[in-house]
Design a protein around this motif. Sequence first.
Motif, PDB file in Angstrom:
ATOM      1  N   LYS A 158      21.795 -77.800  89.567  1.00 23.60           N
ATOM      2  CA  LYS A 158      22.781 -78.832  89.234  1.00 23.60           C
ATOM      3  C   LYS A 158      24.102 -78.239  88.767  1.00 23.60           C
ATOM      4  CE  LYS A 158      19.624 -82.604  88.083  1.00 23.60           C
ATOM      5  NZ  LYS A 158      19.168 -83.497  86.992  1.00 23.60           N
ATOM      6  N   SER A 161      25.338 -86.684  89.697  1.00 28.37           N
ATOM      7  CA  SER A 161      25.074 -87.465  90.906  1.00 28.37           C
ATOM      8  C   SER A 161      23.885 -86.939  91.708  1.00 28.37           C
ATOM      9  CB  SER A 161      26.310 -87.470  91.808  1.00 28.37           C
ATOM     10  OG  SER A 161      26.499 -86.189  92.412  1.00 28.37           O
ATOM     11  N   ARG A 205      20.640 -86.202  93.482  1.00 30.03           N
ATOM     12  CA  ARG A 205      19.384 -86.872  93.839  1.00 30.03           C
ATOM     13  C   ARG A 205      18.481 -85.797  94.420  1.00 30.03           C
ATOM     14  NH1 ARG A 205      21.951 -92.060  97.023  1.00 30.03           N
ATOM     15  NH2 ARG A 205      22.904 -93.041  95.208  1.00 30.03           N
ATOM     16  N   SER A 248      14.676 -84.487  95.541  1.00 31.03           N
ATOM     17  CA  SER A 248      13.380 -84.998  95.994  1.00 31.03           C
ATOM     18  C   SER A 248      12.639 -83.917  96.760  1.00 31.03           C
ATOM     19  CB  SER A 248      13.580 -86.232  96.875  1.00 31.03           C
ATOM     20  OG  SER A 248      14.328 -85.897  98.021  1.00 31.03           O
ATOM     21  N   ASN A 298      20.775 -84.246  97.385  1.00 27.79           N
ATOM     22  CA  ASN A 298      21.894 -85.032  97.888  1.00 27.79           C
ATOM     23  C   ASN A 298      22.793 -85.292  96.686  1.00 27.79           C
ATOM     24  OD1 ASN A 298      23.627 -86.625  99.361  1.00 27.79           O
ATOM     25  ND2 ASN A 298      22.173 -88.269  99.720  1.00 27.79           N
ATOM     26  N   TYR A 356      28.471 -89.034  98.999  1.00 33.03           N
ATOM     27  CA  TYR A 356      27.270 -88.206  99.071  1.00 33.03           C
ATOM     28  C   TYR A 356      27.286 -87.376 100.351  1.00 33.03           C
ATOM     29  CZ  TYR A 356      25.092 -90.120  94.933  1.00 33.03           C
ATOM     30  OH  TYR A 356      24.808 -90.447  93.629  1.00 33.03           O
ATOM     31  N   SER A 406      21.221 -85.266 102.479  1.00 33.38           N
ATOM     32  CA  SER A 406      20.182 -84.374 101.953  1.00 33.38           C
ATOM     33  C   SER A 406      20.258 -83.007 102.599  1.00 33.38           C
ATOM     34  CB  SER A 406      18.800 -84.979 102.189  1.00 33.38           C
ATOM     35  OG  SER A 406      18.640 -86.129 101.407  1.00 33.38           O
ATOM     36  N   TYR A 450       9.833 -85.358  90.702  1.00 36.29           N
ATOM     37  CA  TYR A 450      11.069 -85.304  91.484  1.00 36.29           C
ATOM     38  C   TYR A 450      10.999 -86.217  92.696  1.00 36.29           C
ATOM     39  CZ  TYR A 450      12.155 -81.466  88.431  1.00 36.29           C
ATOM     40  OH  TYR A 450      12.402 -80.719  87.315  1.00 36.29           O
ATOM     41  N   ASN A 466      12.583 -89.437  94.226  1.00 38.52           N
ATOM     42  CA  ASN A 466      13.639 -90.462  94.180  1.00 38.52           C
ATOM     43  C   ASN A 466      14.327 -90.565  95.506  1.00 38.52           C
ATOM     44  OD1 ASN A 466      14.659 -87.867  93.467  1.00 38.52           O
ATOM     45  ND2 ASN A 466      16.428 -88.741  92.508  1.00 38.52           N
TER      46      ASN A 466
END
Length: 139
Positions: free
Chosen positions: A44, A52, A54, A56, A77, A85, A88, A137, A139
């Motif tokens: 991050k 922001s 996301r 997964s 993402n 965005y 992914s 994780y 989402n």
Amino acid sequence: MRKTVVILASVALTGCAGMMDIKGTGYVVEADPGYVALSIDNLKRQLKDPESARISGVYTVKTEYTGDTVNVCGLINAKNSYGGYTGSRLFAATPTVVYIERQVIGGSDYEAITNNNYVITHCKLRDGERHVFLPQYKN
């Protein structure tokens, strides 16, 4: 001049095709939740908008290339500098190193290819190996 452009384009496309042929050597391993959290935090920190993110499809893997190091792999993402965005992308992270597919920090195409190769070689599972996704994780 045209000959040079055609040759460079051919070489670039040949390099991309080679990335798809990389054989997976990874195998799923269990990792300490603290290690995974540090790796995700490091991931991050590399983003323009960390809030922001996301994330997964996270799984932990070792490969013949990493020795004892566990890679945290998955999809991310996040928003870019325009506020949209990016879609992914695969990532490989540890508490000290992060590689994100197609990410170019310094503006270099070489860096993008290097990131793609790293993610593929350090996250691709060997034939028959199944992903074990970490439930926190989703989402």
